[in-house]
Design an enzyme around this catalytic site. Structure first.
Site, PDB file in Angstrom:
ATOM      1  N   LYS A 176       0.858  -1.184   0.000  1.00  0.00           N
ATOM      2  CA  LYS A 176       0.000   0.000   0.000  1.00  0.00           C
ATOM      3  C   LYS A 176       0.897   1.238   0.000  1.00  0.00           C
ATOM      4  O   LYS A 176       1.904   1.288   0.721  1.00  0.00           O
ATOM      5  CB  LYS A 176      -0.895  -0.038   1.244  1.00  0.00           C
ATOM      6  CG  LYS A 176      -1.940   1.071   1.322  1.00  0.00           C
ATOM      7  CD  LYS A 176      -2.812   0.843   2.554  1.00  0.00           C
ATOM      8  CE  LYS A 176      -3.870   1.919   2.724  1.00  0.00           C
ATOM      9  NZ  LYS A 176      -4.709   1.658   3.922  1.00  0.00           N
TER      10      LYS A 176
ATOM     11  N   SER B 255      -9.508   1.540   3.290  1.00  0.00           N
ATOM     12  CA  SER B 255      -8.708   2.346   2.385  1.00  0.00           C
ATOM     13  C   SER B 255      -7.670   1.549   1.613  1.00  0.00           C
ATOM     14  O   SER B 255      -7.067   2.059   0.669  1.00  0.00           O
ATOM     15  CB  SER B 255      -7.994   3.437   3.178  1.00  0.00           C
ATOM     16  OG  SER B 255      -7.068   2.868   4.099  1.00  0.00           O
TER      17      SER B 255
ATOM     18  N   SER C  86      -9.991  -0.767   7.312  1.00  0.00           N
ATOM     19  CA  SER C  86      -9.279  -0.524   6.050  1.00  0.00           C
ATOM     20  C   SER C  86      -8.575  -1.740   5.471  1.00  0.00           C
ATOM     21  O   SER C  86      -8.091  -1.698   4.354  1.00  0.00           O
ATOM     22  CB  SER C  86      -8.281   0.627   6.221  1.00  0.00           C
ATOM     23  OG  SER C  86      -8.959   1.852   6.284  1.00  0.00           O
TER      24      SER C  86
END
Length: 548
Positions: free
Chosen positions: A164, A245, A269
């Site tokens: 990420k 996210s 997330s």
């Protein structure tokens, strides 16, 4: 003798490249997305009324430039021949194929690079999942092939991994999806990235995310960032949400762009995008994995975690990131392996709590019945009403203090913004490019005047309320409480309890749905074991139809 063998291998590579036809370079071109955006305005979900799909700042031609020569000798025929060995295969299967000489780490890496390029260059299938790629990854794969000795089938050695893009990684910018960090944030590796490299994982690249880990704009699309554009769900491109996210992490794993990916979670997330993309996601107890070198929301609640296609890969992956970090105050020294000698094979003796209010969901109810019939003890729970007052305050004040600490201590000194307020002001200079959906949550952080003393009271209250909701874990001596997707991720977060989400099926629309296991602190090993049993029982995950 060693030098002769190396030289011979080198000449073999040269000869094979010369005998193979060199393919012309692939060029990425922007497509006209105006009709797609127009159609999107009819979507019943307000968060999916996109204003754009493609990134306005990324150039995939530049990102793929370092691989042009190697991919010129990797054909569609090569790709198709490797698909049965790679697609949907777990780490033990990949390592077995490599040990048997059917595959090597270089070919595995080329396969993923080719696959990413193939789909991301298709206007009808692109997922906008990739933000950057490691320009040295093929060279690193060759080194691992050359130095390989006996590699365990449960090893992360040579496995291409995506991160990420809020995780510091040497050689690639760390942007958190924000233009304020895009140009200048060149950093050293985060602690977990160092651990992965020490265990000889290959860092393939960085993936898109909901900008600033989805604590930036209010009611905006999940999976959108100014750097990466709009991440799309492979099970229903622009039809289903990606979750957030860690949107790019979930999408990339679901579409087989890498062996696995790292996500981060504050509240949902990891569980949200894992559930939405039919992958396995573990949100560990705070401190099990280091947070050093990761762009924060909240040091109270933040944690990285593994996102994989299978539970066995999840255990292998989390093992490879473990390590005590003296620079993270919450870091815990974990001496056990989460995989160990493998997992038990029967559900007998497993005690699970089922939440009565969500038994109305037919897929959830069906899977509960299946667990019961196969030997698990099921306890129905009606949790008490709780107050969640102050949750946004916790995030606001933590980020108000934690982001400047990251910018001062872990970001490149060339980054000009030093606070949330300075990011807000930076975005206002070109809001159409930098914040097309607004920055309402950042505005809220700036305005929030809660003191640190008041914040401590908020944290304690929330933790107490969360523990009250999940009290059955202790009162009934449960191994886990079963939830759906990220329904109870906020409660698990404030309680500081771990969660594991595992695919459990698909709705009539084709949208994925997952079973989420909530456990006591530091019960990750037990959650993985139960998750593995559930996964083997149901085998629910399917490869997205258009990405086979």
């Amino acid at each position: 003798m060693k030098k002769i063998i190396v030289l011979f291998s080198f000449f073999i590579i040269i000869i094979s490249c010369q005998t193979k036809e060199k393919l012309p370079p692939v060029v990425f071109e922007k497509y006209d997305e105006s009709k797609d955006i127009e159609q999107q305005q009819d979507h019943e979900n307000p968060r999916m009324k996109f204003v754009l799909f493609q990134s306005k700042v990324l150039d995939l031609n530049t990102i793929f430039k370092p691989f042009e020569e190697d991919l010129a000798y990797f054909s569609e025929q090569d790709y198709q021949s490797l698909k049965p060995l790679v697609l949907e295969q777990d780490i033990p299967s990949l390592q077995k194929s490599i040990t048997e000489g059917k595959l090597n780490y270089e070919k595995l890496t080329l396969f993923y690079l080719y696959r990413i390029r193939k789909f991301e260059n298709d206007p009808k299938k692109s997922l906008n999942a990739i933000i950057s790629l490691n320009p040295n990854v093929i060279k690193e794969a060759r080194e691992l092939d050359k130095n390989k000795k006996e590699v365990s089938k449960f090893s992360i050695y040579g496995m291409p991994i995506l991160l990420k893009d809020n995780i510091n990684t040497k050689g690639m910018p760390t942007t958190a999806g924000a233009l304020a960090l895009k140009q200048n944030n060149i950093t050293d590796d985060a602690f977990i990235v160092k651990q992965l490299k020490e265990n000889n994982a290959l860092i393939l690249g960085k993936v898109n995310l909901s900008e600033w880990a989805y604590y930036f704009c209010s009611g905006c699309p999940l999976g959108y960032s100014a750097v990466g554009g709009q991440t799309l769900n492979p099970y229903g491109r622009a039809k289903f949400e990606t979750g957030g996210s860690s949107s790019g992490s979930g999408v990339a794993v679901a579409a087989n762009y890498a062996v696995a990916a790292v996500g981060t979670e504050t509240s949902g997330s990891i569980t949200s995008p894992s559930s939405q993309n039919s992958v396995v996601g573990l949100k560990p107890t705070i401190g099990v994995l280091s947070r050093s070198g990761i762009v924060p929301i909240s040091t109270t609640l933040d944690t990285p975690g593994p996102m994989t296609k299978s539970v066995i890969d999840n255990a292998i992956f989390v093992d490879a990131m473990l390590g005590y970090d003296t620079s993270d105050a919450a870091s815990k020294e974990i001496k056990e392996s989460y995989l160990g000698d493998g997992f038990q094979r029967q559900l007998q003796g497993v005690k699970l709590g089922v939440l009565k209010p969500i038994l109305t969901d037919s897929i959830y109810a069906l899977n509960i019945e299946l667990l019961k019939k196969t030997g698990a003890e099921i306890v129905e729970i009606t949790p008490p009403e709780i107050s969640f007052n102050g949750f946004l305050t916790l995030l606001n004040i933590d980020m108000k203090y934690d982001l400047p600490k990251y910018l001062a201590n872990s970001a490149d000194k060339a980054v000009t913004v030093k606070s949330v307020k300075e990011v807000v002001d930076f975005n206002l200079k070109d809001s159409l490019l930098r914040a097309p959906y607004g920055q309402q949550l950042f505005d809220g952080i700036v305005k929030d005047e809660t003191t640190l003393e008041e914040l401590e009271i908020v944290k304690e209250n929330l933790k107490g309320e969360g523990e009250k909701y999940l009290a059955s874990l202790n009162n009934e001596n449960l191994d886990a409480i079963l939830s759906i997707n990220n329904y109870h991720s906020g409660i698990a977060a404030v309680s500081k309890y771990p969660t594991l989400t595992v695919p459990m099926g698909y709705k009539k629309t084709g949208e994925p749905i997952s079973l989420t296991f909530i456990g006591k602190p530091l019960s990750e090993r037990r959650l993985l074991e139960i998750g593995y049993l559930f996964e083997q029982l149901t085998k629910s995950r399917k490869l997205p139809e258009n990405y086979k």
